[in-house]
Design a protein around this motif. Structure first.
Motif, PDB file in Angstrom:
ATOM      1  N   LEU A  63       0.832  -1.194   0.000  1.00 36.40           N
ATOM      2  CA  LEU A  63       0.000   0.000   0.000  1.00 36.40           C
ATOM      3  C   LEU A  63       0.869   1.247   0.000  1.00 36.40           C
ATOM      4  O   LEU A  63       1.568   1.529   0.969  1.00 36.40           O
ATOM      5  CB  LEU A  63      -0.914  -0.006   1.226  1.00 36.40           C
ATOM      6  CG  LEU A  63      -1.795   1.218   1.442  1.00 36.40           C
ATOM      7  CD1 LEU A  63      -2.775   1.390   0.291  1.00 36.40           C
ATOM      8  CD2 LEU A  63      -2.524   1.109   2.767  1.00 36.40           C
ATOM      9  N   ASP A  64       0.826   1.971  -1.106  1.00 38.84           N
ATOM     10  CA  ASP A  64       1.569   3.221  -1.270  1.00 38.84           C
ATOM     11  C   ASP A  64       0.550   4.346  -1.476  1.00 38.84           C
ATOM     12  O   ASP A  64       0.133   4.598  -2.597  1.00 38.84           O
ATOM     13  CB  ASP A  64       2.512   3.101  -2.473  1.00 38.84           C
ATOM     14  CG  ASP A  64       3.173   4.423  -2.848  1.00 38.84           C
ATOM     15  OD1 ASP A  64       3.083   5.393  -2.072  1.00 38.84           O
ATOM     16  OD2 ASP A  64       3.777   4.468  -3.934  1.00 38.84           O
ATOM     17  N   ALA A  69      -2.174  10.348   1.331  1.00 41.77           N
ATOM     18  CA  ALA A  69      -2.037  10.141   2.773  1.00 41.77           C
ATOM     19  C   ALA A  69      -2.726  11.227   3.602  1.00 41.77           C
ATOM     20  O   ALA A  69      -3.458  10.899   4.539  1.00 41.77           O
ATOM     21  CB  ALA A  69      -0.575  10.010   3.157  1.00 41.77           C
ATOM     22  N   GLU A  92       2.924  -0.982   4.244  1.00 41.68           N
ATOM     23  CA  GLU A  92       2.894   0.398   3.759  1.00 41.68           C
ATOM     24  C   GLU A  92       4.237   0.705   3.116  1.00 41.68           C
ATOM     25  O   GLU A  92       5.283   0.329   3.637  1.00 41.68           O
ATOM     26  CB  GLU A  92       2.693   1.377   4.916  1.00 41.68           C
ATOM     27  CG  GLU A  92       1.276   1.565   5.332  1.00 41.68           C
ATOM     28  CD  GLU A  92       1.153   2.711   6.307  1.00 41.68           C
ATOM     29  OE1 GLU A  92       1.746   3.796   6.082  1.00 41.68           O
ATOM     30  OE2 GLU A  92       0.474   2.515   7.323  1.00 41.68           O
ATOM     31  N   HIS A  94       6.490   3.972   1.385  1.00 45.43           N
ATOM     32  CA  HIS A  94       6.535   5.429   1.293  1.00 45.43           C
ATOM     33  C   HIS A  94       7.910   5.909   0.838  1.00 45.43           C
ATOM     34  O   HIS A  94       8.902   5.208   1.002  1.00 45.43           O
ATOM     35  CB  HIS A  94       6.262   6.063   2.670  1.00 45.43           C
ATOM     36  CG  HIS A  94       4.942   5.693   3.250  1.00 45.43           C
ATOM     37  ND1 HIS A  94       3.787   6.354   2.939  1.00 45.43           N
ATOM     38  CD2 HIS A  94       4.596   4.723   4.127  1.00 45.43           C
ATOM     39  CE1 HIS A  94       2.779   5.819   3.610  1.00 45.43           C
ATOM     40  NE2 HIS A  94       3.242   4.817   4.333  1.00 45.43           N
ATOM     41  N   THR A 100       3.484   8.496   6.423  1.00 49.03           N
ATOM     42  CA  THR A 100       3.072   7.197   6.953  1.00 49.03           C
ATOM     43  C   THR A 100       1.695   7.284   7.593  1.00 49.03           C
ATOM     44  O   THR A 100       1.307   8.302   8.159  1.00 49.03           O
ATOM     45  CB  THR A 100       4.090   6.649   7.965  1.00 49.03           C
ATOM     46  OG1 THR A 100       4.187   7.544   9.054  1.00 49.03           O
ATOM     47  CG2 THR A 100       5.442   6.432   7.319  1.00 49.03           C
ATOM     48  N   ASP A 102       0.289   4.247   9.412  1.00 47.19           N
ATOM     49  CA  ASP A 102       0.060   3.171  10.358  1.00 47.19           C
ATOM     50  C   ASP A 102      -0.378   3.608  11.751  1.00 47.19           C
ATOM     51  O   ASP A 102      -1.457   3.261  12.191  1.00 47.19           O
ATOM     52  CB  ASP A 102       1.241   2.212  10.410  1.00 47.19           C
ATOM     53  CG  ASP A 102       2.552   2.865  10.827  1.00 47.19           C
ATOM     54  OD1 ASP A 102       2.606   4.099  10.917  1.00 47.19           O
ATOM     55  OD2 ASP A 102       3.515   2.122  11.051  1.00 47.19           O
ATOM     56  N   PRO A 111      -0.299  -2.584   9.566  1.00 44.35           N
ATOM     57  CA  PRO A 111       0.547  -3.195   8.535  1.00 44.35           C
ATOM     58  C   PRO A 111       1.573  -4.134   9.152  1.00 44.35           C
ATOM     59  O   PRO A 111       1.981  -3.961  10.303  1.00 44.35           O
ATOM     60  CB  PRO A 111       1.234  -1.990   7.887  1.00 44.35           C
ATOM     61  CG  PRO A 111       1.206  -0.922   8.912  1.00 44.35           C
ATOM     62  CD  PRO A 111      -0.042  -1.150   9.712  1.00 44.35           C
ATOM     63  N   THR A 114       6.090  -1.018   7.843  1.00 43.93           N
ATOM     64  CA  THR A 114       6.022   0.264   7.145  1.00 43.93           C
ATOM     65  C   THR A 114       7.435   0.552   6.656  1.00 43.93           C
ATOM     66  O   THR A 114       8.352   0.673   7.462  1.00 43.93           O
ATOM     67  CB  THR A 114       5.527   1.385   8.072  1.00 43.93           C
ATOM     68  OG1 THR A 114       4.213   1.042   8.529  1.00 43.93           O
ATOM     69  CG2 THR A 114       5.482   2.712   7.344  1.00 43.93           C
TER      70      THR A 114
END
Length: 138
Positions: A63-64, A69, A92, A94, A100, A102, A111, A114
């Motif tokens: 998940l990006d 965000a 995640e 990034h 971020t 989370d 997640p 991350t």
């Protein structure tokens, strides 16, 4: 499909280039996994893609959220619910620590990891995919 990349838009940096995506797909294929990219232009599309991943039984999600965000944190309920309903693990990804989700999203299903390599989204993806492939090989 085994691994799904959900990528929000990136205004300040380039999204996954086709050559790099081929490299990632090659890494996944080398261990018998498929890799699919779903670009998402809005938070609604990102949430819908997460729900579709559940229906398609994706084994793992990278998940990006990219530039989405801040929108996700401003209105976290839909994304939190979609993540909590996801039957597979997710990571995640990034290119900046400021994006971020989370800890600030407070999902019941956090997640697995991350990954943030500030300024190097490609390296973040390589590390995340390596973790995913290792977990799926168990």
């Amino acid at each position: 499909m085994s691994i799904l990349i959900l990528q929000g838009r990136h205004l300040s940096s380039k999204p996954l280039q086709s050559q790099f995506l081929l490299e990632l797909r090659g890494l996944a294929a080398a261990v018998g996994r498929n890799l699919e990219l779903r670009p998402c232009a809005s938070l609604r599309e990102l949430v819908g893609s997460l729900r579709a991943a559940r229906r398609r039984r994706s084994e793992f999600v990278l998940l990006d959220p990219g530039e989405l965000a801040p929108h996700a944190l401003a209105e976290p309920e839909a994304l939190r619910q979609a993540l909590d309903e996801l039957p597979s693990a997710y990571i995640e990804v990034h290119d900046a620590s400021a994006t971020t989700l989370d800890e600030r999203l407070h999902a019941h299903a956090p997640p697995l990891a991350t990954i943030v390599i500030n300024g190097d989204l490609a390296m973040s993806y390589r590390i995340a995919l390596g973790i995913a492939l290792r977990r799926l090989s168990r």
